[in-house]
Design a protein around this motif. Structure first.
Motif, PDB file in Angstrom:
ATOM      1  N   ALA A  71       0.821  -1.206   0.000  1.00  0.00           N
ATOM      2  CA  ALA A  71       0.000   0.000   0.000  1.00  0.00           C
ATOM      3  C   ALA A  71       0.854   1.255   0.000  1.00  0.00           C
ATOM      4  O   ALA A  71       0.534   2.238  -0.683  1.00  0.00           O
ATOM      5  CB  ALA A  71      -0.938  -0.005   1.208  1.00  0.00           C
ATOM      6  N   HIS A  89      -6.357   6.827   0.278  1.00  0.00           N
ATOM      7  CA  HIS A  89      -5.669   5.599  -0.120  1.00  0.00           C
ATOM      8  C   HIS A  89      -5.997   4.450   0.836  1.00  0.00           C
ATOM      9  O   HIS A  89      -6.040   3.291   0.424  1.00  0.00           O
ATOM     10  CB  HIS A  89      -4.161   5.839  -0.164  1.00  0.00           C
ATOM     11  N   VAL A  93      -7.314   0.332   0.220  1.00  0.00           N
ATOM     12  CA  VAL A  93      -6.866  -0.899   0.881  1.00  0.00           C
ATOM     13  C   VAL A  93      -8.072  -1.677   1.402  1.00  0.00           C
ATOM     14  O   VAL A  93      -8.185  -2.894   1.206  1.00  0.00           O
ATOM     15  CB  VAL A  93      -5.887  -0.561   2.023  1.00  0.00           C
ATOM     16  N   CYS A 261      -3.837   1.830  -6.993  1.00  0.00           N
ATOM     17  CA  CYS A 261      -5.081   1.281  -6.460  1.00  0.00           C
ATOM     18  C   CYS A 261      -5.077  -0.245  -6.518  1.00  0.00           C
ATOM     19  O   CYS A 261      -5.605  -0.903  -5.611  1.00  0.00           O
ATOM     20  CB  CYS A 261      -6.272   1.834  -7.238  1.00  0.00           C
ATOM     21  N   ALA A 264      -2.848  -1.334  -3.687  1.00  0.00           N
ATOM     22  CA  ALA A 264      -3.552  -1.140  -2.423  1.00  0.00           C
ATOM     23  C   ALA A 264      -4.560  -2.256  -2.196  1.00  0.00           C
ATOM     24  O   ALA A 264      -4.697  -2.764  -1.068  1.00  0.00           O
ATOM     25  CB  ALA A 264      -4.245   0.221  -2.411  1.00  0.00           C
ATOM     26  N   GLY A 267      -2.705  -5.344  -1.255  1.00  0.00           N
ATOM     27  CA  GLY A 267      -2.280  -5.191   0.130  1.00  0.00           C
ATOM     28  C   GLY A 267      -3.428  -5.408   1.097  1.00  0.00           C
ATOM     29  O   GLY A 267      -3.268  -6.035   2.150  1.00  0.00           O
ATOM     30  N   GLY A 283      -8.397  -0.056   6.408  1.00  0.00           N
ATOM     31  CA  GLY A 283      -7.406   0.796   5.753  1.00  0.00           C
ATOM     32  C   GLY A 283      -7.194   2.105   6.483  1.00  0.00           C
ATOM     33  O   GLY A 283      -6.070   2.599   6.566  1.00  0.00           O
ATOM     34  N   MET A 290       1.073   4.037   6.767  1.00  0.00           N
ATOM     35  CA  MET A 290       1.485   4.159   5.373  1.00  0.00           C
ATOM     36  C   MET A 290       2.194   5.489   5.134  1.00  0.00           C
ATOM     37  O   MET A 290       3.245   5.540   4.481  1.00  0.00           O
ATOM     38  CB  MET A 290       0.283   4.020   4.442  1.00  0.00           C
TER      39      MET A 290
END
Length: 355
Positions: A71, A89, A93, A261, A264, A267, A283, A290
């Protein structure tokens, strides 16, 4: 002859080793104190030597760091090419894990505003691949209809960041509306363990780490040995010069959004297997980690994000030997502050001249 990038890598690795060694030594010293025993988590068997705990938690931290890096690398690529700190972001995830559960579960599921329930029940590998592809498509849609128009209108980066915060809150509530507030497990089996002496690693965790390592290796090969990868690094270094050299900046940035993406989502899937579940806020809970990994490794440095994620993972897990597990993320952010006081540009970052 050692080039400048090689020297930066050597200096960064040396700093990483010094910080890790100092942290582990401090953990050994504090672990022998009576006060440290009081905060040891109940899950740890009584009488376990501190040295065993440190090494076992280091193994767990490296595994978590590799998964976190998936990520963090995407977040770093977005920042490097656009200058945007994307606060949404973390929701990408989460989307990877939730969508994989949605496609693979044998329970009845539904879509908001669509009447009725149904069951898809695909095998987990197929569901994961489809989820990654769909997540990559959402990256294309985001850049096509949101971020690219904002860039064309020359909206300032700080204003774009505020937009990403709003998008993060909207998606967070959407995921809760869609899948509820409970956590969902992608698989009911925890798998076995591979033991070596006093230490172990779960087979499911090992498989996740191997998949993550292969994906990260693919990203590294893409950035180093392909035309689009070199164009990505050129845009990160100097967008204006890259555009003057004939590079289609908007096209490369869109590719970066798709990659970020998709990474992510991958991840999120692997972290759901590692954490034995995924929730609507999974996330969001690791978003600061992150950012810490990206900042620690060097802003805009994809390889730095990998190094930073490993440091964050190891520090977070090893710190539980001497502090409460609920505080492990705080220890990772503390090591971020300490390293930046010594090396403000991050482990693999470059010094910038101002003025």
């Amino acid at each position: 002859m050692i080039t400048k990038p090689d020297k930066r890598l050597i200096r960064g690795a040396a700093l990483l080793l010094i910080c890790a060694a100092a942290f582990i030594v401090a953990t050994f010293v504090l672990g022998d104190a009576p006060a440290a025993a009081e905060v040891t988590t109940p899950a740890v068997p009584a009488g376990t030597p501190t040295s065993v705990l440190v090494i076992q938690n280091t193994i767990n931290g490296l595994a978590f760091g590799v998964l976190l890096a998936l990520a963090a690398v995407g977040l770093s690529l977005i920042y490097g090419t656009t200058g945007l700190s994307n606060f949404a972001h973390g929701e990408q995830v989460t989307f990877g894990g939730l969508l994989t559960f949605f496609l693979s579960t044998t329970q009845e599921v539904s879509i908001p505003l669509v009447p009725g329930t149904f069951t898809i029940g695909w095998p987990l590998p197929i569901a994961a691949v489809v989820a990654i592809i769909i997540a990559g498509g959402t990256g294309w849609l985001q850049d096509r209809f949101l971020w690219n128009p904002l860039r064309r209108r020359r909206v300032a980066v700080i204003q774009q960041m505020i937009v990403s915060i709003g998008l993060s809150l909207a998606l967070l509530n959407l995921w809760q509306w869609w899948m509820g507030a409970s956590r969902h497990r992608l698989t009911t089996s925890t798998g076995g363990r591979i033991t070596f002496g006093d230490f172990y690693i779960g087979t499911q965790t090992l498989m996740s780490v191997v998949i993550a390592a292969i994906a990260l290796l693919g990203v590294a090969l893409f950035l180093l040995y392909t035309r689009r990868g070199r164009a990505t690094r050129a845009i990160a270094d100097n967008p204006a010069l890259a555009a003057a050299s004939g590079i289609r900046v908007d096209g490369i940035i869109r590719l970066v959004w798709v990659m970020a993406c998709a990474l992510a989502a991958l991840g999120g899937i692997l972290l759901a297997l590692f954490d034995q579940g995924v929730g609507f806020d999974s996330g969001a809970r690791i978003l600061l980690l992150m950012f810490a990994a990206v900042t620690l490794g060097g802003l805009g440095q994809a390889f730095g994000a990998l190094v930073g994620a490993l440091v964050v993972g190891v520090v977070a897990e090893v710190s539980t030997v001497v502090i409460a597990p609920d505080m492990r993320y705080a220890s990772a952010l503390a090591i971020l502050i300490i390293v930046l006081l010594v090396r403000p540009q991050g482990i693999l970052g470059q010094k910038e001249r101002v003025g």
